[in-house]
Scaffold this motif. Structure first.
Motif, PDB file in Angstrom:
ATOM      1  N   TRP B  83       0.840  -1.206   0.000  1.00 26.59           N
ATOM      2  CA  TRP B  83       0.000   0.000   0.000  1.00 26.59           C
ATOM      3  C   TRP B  83       0.875   1.256   0.000  1.00 26.59           C
ATOM      4  CZ3 TRP B  83      -4.840   0.548   3.675  1.00 26.59           C
ATOM      5  CH2 TRP B  83      -5.475   1.752   3.419  1.00 26.59           C
ATOM      6  N   GLY B  84       1.797   1.309   0.955  1.00 29.78           N
ATOM      7  CA  GLY B  84       2.654   2.493   1.066  1.00 29.78           C
ATOM      8  C   GLY B  84       3.493   2.692  -0.185  1.00 29.78           C
ATOM      9  N   ALA B  85       3.955   1.567  -0.766  1.00 26.57           N
ATOM     10  CA  ALA B  85       4.847   1.669  -1.923  1.00 26.57           C
ATOM     11  C   ALA B  85       4.109   2.212  -3.140  1.00 26.57           C
ATOM     12  CB  ALA B  85       5.450   0.301  -2.221  1.00 26.57           C
ATOM     13  N   ASP B  87       1.489   4.209  -3.198  1.00 27.19           N
ATOM     14  CA  ASP B  87       1.284   5.649  -3.016  1.00 27.19           C
ATOM     15  C   ASP B  87       2.593   6.425  -3.185  1.00 27.19           C
ATOM     16  OD1 ASP B  87      -1.344   5.226  -2.590  1.00 27.19           O
ATOM     17  OD2 ASP B  87      -1.319   5.576  -0.424  1.00 27.19           O
ATOM     18  N   TYR B  88       3.668   5.849  -2.645  1.00 25.72           N
ATOM     19  CA  TYR B  88       4.986   6.493  -2.717  1.00 25.72           C
ATOM     20  C   TYR B  88       5.403   6.657  -4.176  1.00 25.72           C
ATOM     21  CZ  TYR B  88      10.111   6.883  -1.868  1.00 25.72           C
ATOM     22  OH  TYR B  88      11.421   7.261  -1.810  1.00 25.72           O
ATOM     23  N   PHE B  89       5.164   5.609  -4.957  1.00 20.85           N
ATOM     24  CA  PHE B  89       5.531   5.650  -6.372  1.00 20.85           C
ATOM     25  C   PHE B  89       4.827   6.822  -7.048  1.00 20.85           C
ATOM     26  CE2 PHE B  89       5.976   4.012 -10.703  1.00 20.85           C
ATOM     27  CZ  PHE B  89       7.301   3.627 -10.649  1.00 20.85           C
ATOM     28  N   ILE B  91       3.672   9.512  -5.514  1.00 19.98           N
ATOM     29  CA  ILE B  91       4.150  10.780  -4.960  1.00 19.98           C
ATOM     30  C   ILE B  91       5.502  11.163  -5.576  1.00 19.98           C
ATOM     31  CG2 ILE B  91       5.014  11.866  -2.844  1.00 19.98           C
ATOM     32  CD1 ILE B  91       2.892  10.249  -1.313  1.00 19.98           C
ATOM     33  N   GLU B  92       6.337  10.161  -5.839  1.00 18.63           N
ATOM     34  CA  GLU B  92       7.690  10.440  -6.314  1.00 18.63           C
ATOM     35  C   GLU B  92       7.759  10.649  -7.829  1.00 18.63           C
ATOM     36  OE1 GLU B  92      10.757  10.674  -4.427  1.00 18.63           O
ATOM     37  OE2 GLU B  92       9.214  11.033  -2.922  1.00 18.63           O
TER      38      GLU B  92
END
Lengths: 552, 317
Positions: B83-85, B87-89, B91-92
């Motif tokens: 999940w975090g990854a 979203d992080y992808f 965001i980045e």
């Protein structure tokens, strides 16, 4: 532990204890040239308490400054120096040596039935290195302090900071060698000096945790030494390893620093877990649940702990894919910690639970460590970390681990082994009161900081937007209660060392080998080497024993 | 702003995403706190010393139980990681068709320049519901550009371009904090983002002195500082032409290939010897120390713009 020990401890008078004990010599020389692991443990205790006191005063001054959004008590420069003092001294001169060098030095050889550590002279050398390193660190404070934070991030620390970075780096560098030597000493001692019959899976879990810690000390600390060396080279000669104007890379520093400093976090928690693994069985009167799982969890943490450093750098501009690998490994490193907590909890089942001071600290440890560990999941989750990185959320998280975990574990262990160290009992009622006070004070100090961090308050700010004030006020109020909780043991420990009631060899009716010799122990610990015939934690909850120290 | 809050305002698209995961993590934490603290409390009461509870046949270990409470948290952890990854992808990753803003951090201020040329310090005016992409660099130490209301943060590193994007969803004023410790006045390196309605933003762009666009400034520098002396078709020096260069692969003298992105262009201006184009000599002088970070960004904007003229599909990622 089923052990046959041929000592005559029980029939000796108190006078005879005093004559034979490791404390019987009183000259300064007998302390400064001692090679007795127990005396070296006590030398460490006094030394780290001095640094703990300085670093605590720095924290108190910061908390007072933060009462008001515009500060006003000190300049920003002073504030920056205070958090640097607090961080460097607490990490390298208090937390890292706290349990290993004080309690580990004192009890590790006794727990494995040895007369001393493998290299007693090196052990003393390591204390001298520690003092020498501490003197450098103190010197840099006296000359005006350092303002880089304990993390020494480049290029600020190498090119821009006008403070005494080199002498502080030298202090940490030297103290690092003290850590390496202690770690090496413990590894060799555990391998070579175990009593007959004391196989690896009969070792007390505190020994397992110290062993795992020592591996990290030996493998990670040299990287810190190199990193600090490079910082000094860059400051003196401008060699350009970290300076982008010379083609260097400031991010490289962060990789090197965290390659040491993340494993160092486990140096600062594994020993605390080890202490708790001793306390819970003793005061539940039950063998620890899942012994091999708890022991192997320490090793798993030590190994995985080397592979997660990049989770400090999710917003540093490191590659997105590297971030993902570090994130998944960070979730995995949480699992063995969870396993330990579950096993401690299961140990309580069908126990006979004595709420002594050490047990209160052990239960407090579990409570605070669980919160610290769970908030670690927030930081391992990539997208949430982007928001909370470098905010008070981090501050709260690692204080829950390091103060809630390690310092609580240290206090629990100190109370548990205090009768062994001094031969005297501390006043139990005051002990319980102090344990309760630190628990409440700690939560009030650090819980509001989670909320503050999610609201966005960055760390290392001495002034802040007014809407954050309420959380800072709560935290400062908590810190003053926490301070009281730490001063109380200082007073009653000193009092009890002289006036406390004689403890006898084994006031807790504990099974470890260290309890099968007199308190305080004789110079060489055992009259005859004990022989171990069974598993550790041979307690039974069905037999009622009286550990109520007030009634002893 | 001066009221009691437990959560920061949600003012960007990623704010909601991050908050969803945050609340899920709180629920999971409450779950684990319950499954650990309740039994501890229960055992502490039931099995307190001297109680009449049954203590016969205690269990001292069970591999089945151990495997169970090792596996369950591992699976939960992997799910949370995923999940975090994801979203992080998001965001980045730099989005396409964003409004470009250049930000230079220095001890202790944020210097902002909009594509239209308008400059501001410690303030960032942007229109609501538009994707904004910041290109960030620092002229001294590492800073970090943090807007809590948008749940985004990116370190600002000297010698390097980093990027950060967000899509504001609510007009208002929000904090900008420098979140990476950067020296004495770190706590004063703060500012505000002003999210405006598009019409108000258009009006704001017109206020103050009329400025030239960032591309126009870059073009002027290109001629004033002598770049055009070599990098032009009728130059007597043998230097690469820059038309159509941006985002194209460039063969280097050492046989490797590099994509002509912002970082490559920056390095080529400041450290020309670092990456020599194949077929050219190392004759370009370094402009390190002769151009400010803003001027380098303007030059790059100009090189980008002449890239677009040559190949109109360059707007796509």
């Amino acid at each position: 532990m089923n052990a046959r020990v041929a000592t005559e401890i029980d029939i000796r008078t108190e006078g005879e204890f005093a004559r034979e004990s490791y404390l019987s010599e009183h000259t300064v020389r007998s302390w400064l040239l001692t090679t007795d692991h127990k005396r070296i443990g006590i030398l460490y205790l006094f030394t780290i308490l001095i640094f703990f006191a300085i670093a605590s005063v720095a924290a108190a001054m910061m908390r007072i400054e933060l009462l008001h959004p515009t500060g006003g008590l000190m300049t920003s420069e002073t504030y920056n120096k205070l958090f640097t003092i607090h961080g460097t001294l607490m990490v390298w001169f208090f937390l890292i040596p706290s349990i290993p060098a004080v309690l580990g030095n004192f009890v590790l050889p006794m727990m494995i039935g040895a007369r001393d550590v493998a290299f007693p002279k090196l052990n003393l050398t390591s204390w001298y290195l520690f003092v020498f390193g501490g003197a450098f660190a103190t010197w840099s404070l006296i000359r005006g302090g350092v303002d880089t934070g304990w993390t020494f991030y480049t290029p600020y620390s190498t090119t821009y900071a006008n403070s005494h970075v080199i002498s502080m780096a030298a202090g940490v560098f030297i103290a690092g060698f003290s850590t390496i030597i202690t770690g090496m000493n413990f590894i060799v001692t555990t391998h070579k000096m175990r009593a007959p019959g004391l196989t690896w899976f009969r070792l007390p879990l505190f020994v397992w945790s110290l062993y795992a810690t020592s591996l990290i000390m030996v493998l990670a600390t040299p990287v810190l030494a190199m990193t600090l060396g490079l910082i000094s080279l860059e400051r003196i000669w401008g060699v350009g390893i970290f300076d982008p104007n010379l083609g260097g890379d400031p991010i490289l520093f962060q990789h090197m620093f965290w390659f040491y400093s993340h494993p160092a976090v486990y140096i600062m928690i594994l020993p605390g877990m080890g202490v708790v693994s001793e306390l819970i069985p003793c005061f539940s009167r039950k063998p620890i649940f899942g012994y091999p799982w708890v022991g192997c969890a320490s090793m798993a943490i030590a190994i995985l702990g080397f592979l997660v450093w990049g989770h400090h750098m999710f917003v540093s501009s490191q590659s997105v894919y590297a971030g993902m690998i570090f994130s998944v490994l960070s979730f995995l490193v949480a699992v063995p910690s969870g396993v330990k907590v579950f096993n401690w909890t299961a140990t309580l089942h069908k126990g006979s639970i004595h709420f002594t001071t050490p047990m209160l600290y052990a239960l407090g440890f579990i409570g605070l460590f669980v919160i610290g560990g769970l908030t670690g999941l927030f930081l391992a989750a990539l997208s949430v970390d982007v928001h909370v990185h470098d905010t008070y959320f981090i501050i709260a998280h690692f204080h829950y681990i390091m103060v809630g975990g390690m310092v609580t574990g240290f206090m629990g262990g100190l109370h548990y082994w205090w009768p062994k160290i001094t031969g005297r009992l501390y006043p139990e009622i005051w002990g319980k009161l102090a344990a309760l006070t630190t628990f409440l004070g700690f939560n009030l100090t650090f819980f509001p900081l989670f909320i503050l961090g999610y609201l966005g308050q960055p760390r290392r700010y001495h002034v802040y937007p007014p809407e954050f004030q309420i959380f800072h006020v709560l935290s400062t109020a908590g810190a003053s209660i926490l301070g009281v909780g730490y001063v109380m043991p200082l007073i009653y420990f000193i009092w009890s060392a002289k006036h406390g009631r004689a403890a006898g060899p084994n006031p807790w009716r504990a099974t470890g080998l260290e309890w099968q010799t007199s308190s305080p122990p004789p110079k060489h610990n055992f009259k005859e080497t004990p022989v171990v015939t069974g598993k550790p934690y041979d307690y039974s909850a069905e037999k009622d024993v009286d550990l109520d120290l007030a009634n002893l | 702003m001066d009221q009691f809050h437990l959560f920061p305002p949600q003012a960007s698209t990623s704010a909601q995403e991050v908050d969803h995961l945050y609340f899920t993590l709180i629920l999971i934490s409450l779950f684990f706190i319950t499954v650990v603290f309740l039994p501890i409390l229960y055992f502490c009461i039931k099995y307190r010393r001297g109680s009449a509870a049954d203590r016969s046949n205690p269990l001292n270990g069970s591999n089945l139980i151990e495997v169970g409470w090792t596996t369950l948290p591992t699976l939960m952890g992997l799910a949370l990681f995923g999940w975090g990854a994801v979203d992080y992808f998001r965001i980045e990753r730099k989005p396409a068709n964003a409004l470009q803003v250049q930000v230079v951090g220095k001890q202790w201020m944020w210097k902002v320049q909009h594509a239209e040329g308008k400059q501001e310090i410690n303030e960032l005016h942007i229109p609501v519901d538009r994707t904004i992409a910041l290109t960030l660099t620092s002229q001294d130490v590492i800073h970090s550009f943090f807007v809590p209301a948008f749940r985004v943060k990116q370190d600002v590193v000297p010698g390097k371009y980093t990027s950060e994007w967000f899509k504001p969803t609510r007009p208002g004023e929000y904090h900008i904090f420098c979140s990476q410790y950067c020296g004495t006045q770190h706590a004063k390196m703060i500012g505000r983002v002003v999210v405006m309605q598009p019409e108000a933003y258009a009006r704001w762009l017109q206020t103050g002195e009329q400025t030239e666009s960032i591309v126009r400034s870059g073009e002027r520098l290109f001629y004033d500082r002598g770049c055009s002396g070599c990098h032009s078709p009728n130059s007597k020096f043998h230097a690469p032409l820059l038309q159509g260069l941006y985002r194209k692969p460039v063969p280097l003298a050492d046989g490797t290939m590099v994509t002509a992105d912002d970082q490559y262009l920056r390095d080529s201006i400041l450290q020309p010897a670092k990456q020599i184009s194949a077929g050219y000599d190392n004759i370009m002088p370094s402009f390190s120390g002769h151009l400010t970070e803003e001027e380098i960004m303007q030059l790059i904007a100009y090189v980008k713009s002449i890239g677009r003229e040559e190949s109109p599909d360059q707007g796509k990622p």
